[in-house]
Design an enzyme around this catalytic site. Structure first.
Site, PDB file in Angstrom:
ATOM      1  N   ASP A 208       0.852  -1.195   0.000  1.00 49.40           N
ATOM      2  CA  ASP A 208       0.000   0.000   0.000  1.00 49.40           C
ATOM      3  C   ASP A 208       0.884   1.240   0.000  1.00 49.40           C
ATOM      4  O   ASP A 208       1.387   1.651   1.035  1.00 49.40           O
ATOM      5  CB  ASP A 208      -0.910  -0.004   1.229  1.00 49.40           C
ATOM      6  CG  ASP A 208      -1.870   1.192   1.239  1.00 49.40           C
ATOM      7  OD1 ASP A 208      -1.658   2.144   0.474  1.00 49.40           O
ATOM      8  OD2 ASP A 208      -2.834   1.153   2.025  1.00 49.40           O
TER       9      ASP A 208
ATOM     10  N   HIS B 283       1.014   8.238   3.488  1.00 47.33           N
ATOM     11  CA  HIS B 283       1.796   7.518   4.500  1.00 47.33           C
ATOM     12  C   HIS B 283       3.292   7.837   4.428  1.00 47.33           C
ATOM     13  O   HIS B 283       4.063   7.311   5.233  1.00 47.33           O
ATOM     14  CB  HIS B 283       1.592   6.013   4.338  1.00 47.33           C
ATOM     15  CG  HIS B 283       0.163   5.606   4.413  1.00 47.33           C
ATOM     16  ND1 HIS B 283      -0.613   5.795   5.532  1.00 47.33           N
ATOM     17  CD2 HIS B 283      -0.658   5.032   3.478  1.00 47.33           C
ATOM     18  CE1 HIS B 283      -1.844   5.350   5.295  1.00 47.33           C
ATOM     19  NE2 HIS B 283      -1.895   4.880   4.070  1.00 47.33           N
TER      20      HIS B 283
ATOM     21  N   ILE C 254       0.605   9.613   8.023  1.00 48.22           N
ATOM     22  CA  ILE C 254      -0.092   8.786   9.000  1.00 48.22           C
ATOM     23  C   ILE C 254       0.218   7.302   8.796  1.00 48.22           C
ATOM     24  O   ILE C 254       0.671   6.885   7.735  1.00 48.22           O
ATOM     25  CB  ILE C 254      -1.616   9.010   8.926  1.00 48.22           C
ATOM     26  CG1 ILE C 254      -2.179   8.553   7.567  1.00 48.22           C
ATOM     27  CG2 ILE C 254      -1.958  10.468   9.195  1.00 48.22           C
ATOM     28  CD1 ILE C 254      -3.694   8.614   7.489  1.00 48.22           C
TER      29      ILE C 254
ATOM     30  N   GLY D 262      -3.952   2.064   8.543  1.00 51.68           N
ATOM     31  CA  GLY D 262      -4.839   1.471   9.535  1.00 51.68           C
ATOM     32  C   GLY D 262      -4.578  -0.013   9.724  1.00 51.68           C
ATOM     33  O   GLY D 262      -4.577  -0.521  10.851  1.00 51.68           O
TER      34      GLY D 262
END
Length: 270
Positions: free
Chosen positions: A177, A182, A197, A200
């Protein structure tokens, strides 16, 4: 199905997303373990001669499925967010090999101003379900679907710390991903975040390692996992992992201060 539904998000309900054969080797599984926080001293997670593959590695192998729905125009990839995730483990993943995965859209729920798409991926080793929250795609007259899981009552039975590294999101990107939020501060700022970030799925999977230790289980013995992504987490932060339940069937959440970043979560271990 009404005429409104036929021209809306509901038309994706039940749509087949295809079948793919994915390949990996021991290095891929070890990279994944390191990316979700396995220490180098856990040799059965990071050493090929003793390797046990973390069950959550399956989620990186199946990431193509929600991406496929977005590529087909099922939702706006610029605004949709990953709302929650579940994983049911049917058999241990081999150290290396080929897996055949089949994917389809499950339910499409109408939340009013948004729709929630469920993407199911199945194989002989696992069943995984993505719930994707798509703003602006609701209002087609469909069912709202289930509510979020209620928080456990009372104080947690146990707590521990989930520590993350500053380079963790950068490392996790190498598992598949590679969304810019990110890694790129400008991309993170575009969605209102002060810095890149965590993924998740990285946070959720990382929680299973200290969770297993607390209950005396092995992380590779995970048999089911679910959780809702409540707020962004940041690489390098320490989080409080709160645990309810005895034995190996547990409810938990992951918090930073007073804010949950993963809520309504559940894990079971063999």
């Amino acid at each position: 199905m009404t005429t409104t539904e036929e021209s809306s998000a509901a038309r994706w309900r039940g749509v087949e997303l295809g079948t793919r054969t994915v390949c990996y080797d021991e290095s891929d599984a070890i990279l994944y373990a390191l990316a979700v926080g396995a220490p180098a001293t856990d040799l059965d997670l990071v050493f090929e001669e003793r390797l046990r593959v973390l069950p959550t590695f399956a989620l990186t192998l199946a990431q193509w499925a929600p991406d496929e729905l977005g590529a087909r125009g099922g939702f706006d990839t610029r605004t949709a967010v990953h709302g929650s995730q579940s994983l049911e483990v049917l058999a241990p993943l081999p150290r290396a090999g080929e897996l055949t995965l089949s994917a389809k859209v499950g339910e499409v729920w109408d939340k009013g101003r948004a729709a929630v798409f469920e993407v199911l991926v199945e194989s002989e080793f696992f069943v995984a379900t993505w719930s994707l929250f798509a703003p602006g795609a609701g209002g087609f007259g469909g069912e709202r679907g289930p509510s979020a899981a209620a928080a456990p009552e009372g104080e947690p039975d146990r707590t521990t710390t989930l520590s993350t590294r500053e380079d963790q999101a950068a490392l996790y990107r190498l598992t598949g991903d590679r969304h810019h939020i990110h890694i790129d501060p400008e991309a993170a700022a575009h969605i209102g975040q002060p810095r890149p970030i965590m993924h998740g799925l990285c946070t959720l999977a990382a929680a299973t390692i200290p969770l297993a230790r607390v209950v005396g289980a092995h992380p590779a013995d995970l048999t089911s996992l679910s959780g809702r992504f409540a707020a962004p987490a940041f690489p390098g932060d320490d989080h409080e992992l709160r645990i309810w339940g005895e034995g190996t069937d547990l409810q938990f959440d992951v918090r930073t201060g007073d804010n949950a970043v993963v809520s309504g979560a559940r894990a079971t271990f063999a």
